[in-house]
Design a protein around this motif. Structure first.
Motif, short mmCIF file in Angstrom:
data_model
loop_
_atom_site.label_atom_id
_atom_site.label_comp_id
_atom_site.label_asym_id
_atom_site.label_seq_id
_atom_site.Cartn_x
_atom_site.Cartn_y
_atom_site.Cartn_z
N GLU A 9 3.81 14.19 -64.56
CA GLU A 9 4.83 14.86 -65.34
C GLU A 9 5.27 14.01 -66.53
O GLU A 9 5.45 14.52 -67.65
CB GLU A 9 6.06 15.17 -64.46
CG GLU A 9 5.82 16.23 -63.40
CD GLU A 9 5.06 15.69 -62.18
OE1 GLU A 9 4.88 14.45 -62.11
OE2 GLU A 9 4.67 16.50 -61.31
N ARG A 10 5.40 12.70 -66.30
CA ARG A 10 5.85 11.80 -67.37
C ARG A 10 4.82 11.71 -68.49
O ARG A 10 5.16 11.72 -69.68
CB ARG A 10 6.12 10.41 -66.80
CG ARG A 10 7.37 10.35 -65.94
CD ARG A 10 7.38 9.08 -65.11
NE ARG A 10 7.29 7.89 -65.97
CZ ARG A 10 6.77 6.73 -65.55
NH1 ARG A 10 6.28 6.63 -64.33
NH2 ARG A 10 6.73 5.71 -66.38
N LYS A 50 2.51 13.91 -69.24
CA LYS A 50 2.41 15.19 -69.93
C LYS A 50 3.56 15.34 -70.92
O LYS A 50 3.39 15.94 -72.00
CB LYS A 50 2.45 16.34 -68.91
CG LYS A 50 1.12 16.58 -68.20
CD LYS A 50 0.07 17.09 -69.16
CE LYS A 50 -1.24 17.42 -68.48
NZ LYS A 50 -2.27 17.88 -69.45
N LYS A 51 4.72 14.79 -70.58
CA LYS A 51 5.89 14.89 -71.44
C LYS A 51 5.80 13.96 -72.65
O LYS A 51 6.03 14.37 -73.79
CB LYS A 51 7.14 14.57 -70.64
CG LYS A 51 8.42 14.55 -71.46
CD LYS A 51 9.62 14.13 -70.62
CE LYS A 51 10.88 14.03 -71.50
NZ LYS A 51 12.04 13.55 -70.69
N ASP A 52 5.44 12.70 -72.41
CA ASP A 52 5.48 11.68 -73.46
C ASP A 52 4.12 11.35 -74.06
O ASP A 52 4.04 10.73 -75.12
CB ASP A 52 6.09 10.39 -72.90
CG ASP A 52 7.50 10.59 -72.39
OD1 ASP A 52 8.23 11.41 -72.97
OD2 ASP A 52 7.88 9.93 -71.40
#
Length: 319
Positions: free
Chosen positions: A208-209, A211-213
């Motif tokens: 998730e991290r 994919k976000k950053d």
């Protein structure tokens, strides 16, 4: 000097039966093994004692610095332990490691003392080599290895074996599955399932991290960034299928997997998976050894030398 451990087991993939193996009679008592992480190349030279194939009149073979350019134009830096043998063994380091890793140096010295030339080098983006570090890059490192092998073949050397530790173990197996020009591979503590072991380094929410950053910075205890994992490099690792690759290794290629029973980074079960799928495979579990073989460097060298020298003799005996 640590004592050689004799109560190890060889597990053959064809039967999965543990057998107590006799201890080979290599003169490893003449080799001092490095136990500290910090050392200089000059100190490793002093530790190389004369083995059974050298007499008192012959000097200790000196290491030679070798620079090889990979397919991306990057210079790969290596150290050649030259004994004058036609055969040579290529040693591949692991994740965020270098050719100066204790295991790489100790194995090179042990081979040298048996009269077998060895070459240890830094993959691109590691150690003294050019390039940028990549979290994934397994197939790219297999191509680095190909450049090294082509270099020595161009110098009329016989690549007798390739050996890799940890990520290097994965690299030598991938190489064998792609190029089909090596008859002996030693996989030391490689990982079978590359989807495992990621959350220990990046955290359980790593997907998730990233994919976000678009990236994750892996920091040390002081908060400094050790290295950056990009989404591309993470996906490169996740898409590298060791199971599929190992199925493509030809039966004529002899593979030895060595793994510590107390490996705290890659579970010993991964070694058992390799044993199930690689056709011409031998498995050796080093009882009590951790991932770095901290207290088992001598036994690791003993097992690797036995396999390599047995292969050399078989090649000489074959018509």
């Amino acid at each position: 000097m640590e004592q050689l451990v004799s109560n190890y087991h060889s597990v053959l993939s064809t039967s999965f039966i543990c057998e107590r193996s006799p201890v080979p009679t290599f003169p490893l008592n003449r080799v001092r093994f490095i136990s500290s992480r910090k050392h200089r190349a000059s100190s490793s030279l002093r530790m190389a004692q004369l083995g059974s194939n050298h007499d008192a009149q012959n000097p200790v073979i000196q290491q030679k610095k070798v620079i090889i350019t990979n397919n991306h134009g990057e210079k790969l830096m290596g150290s050649l332990h030259e004994t004058g043998s036609a055969e040579i063994v290529i040693l591949c380091h692991g994740f965020r490691s270098t050719k100066e890793n204790n295991t790489m140096v100790n194995l090179a010295i042990a081979l040298e003392n048996e009269g077998i030339s060895a070459f240890r080098f830094d993959f691109a983006g590691n150690g003294e080599s050019e390039g940028s570090f990549q979290y994934g890059g397994y197939w790219r490192e297999a191509d680095d290895l190909h450049a090294v092998i082509q270099h020595f073949r161009g110098a009329k050397r016989v690549i007798h074996a390739i050996l890799g530790h940890s990520k290097g173990g994965n690299v030598v197996l991938l190489y064998a599955s792609k190029y089909h020009d090596i008859q002996m591979v030693l996989n030391v503590s490689g990982r079978h399932n590359l989807k495992r072991g990621i959350d220990e380094r990046l955290g359980k929410d790593f997907f998730e991290r990233i994919k976000k950053d678009g990236f994750i910075d892996v920091k040390n205890k002081t908060g400094s960034v050790n290295y950056r994992v990009t989404e591309k490099s993470l996906m490169d690792r996740l898409s590298t299928d060791m199971h599929e690759a190992c199925l493509k290794i030809e039966k004529g290629c002899r593979v030895l997997t060595i793994h510590g029973s107390a490996d705290e980074i890659i579970p010993v079960e991964d070694a058992l998976e390799f044993a199930k799928i690689i056709p011409n495979h031998t498995l050796h579990i080093v009882e009590g050894a951790d991932h770095s073989y901290t207290s088992h460097q001598a036994e690791l060298a003993l097992v690797a030398l036995n396999f390599i020298k047995t292969g050399l003799q078989q090649d000489k005996d074959s018509p």
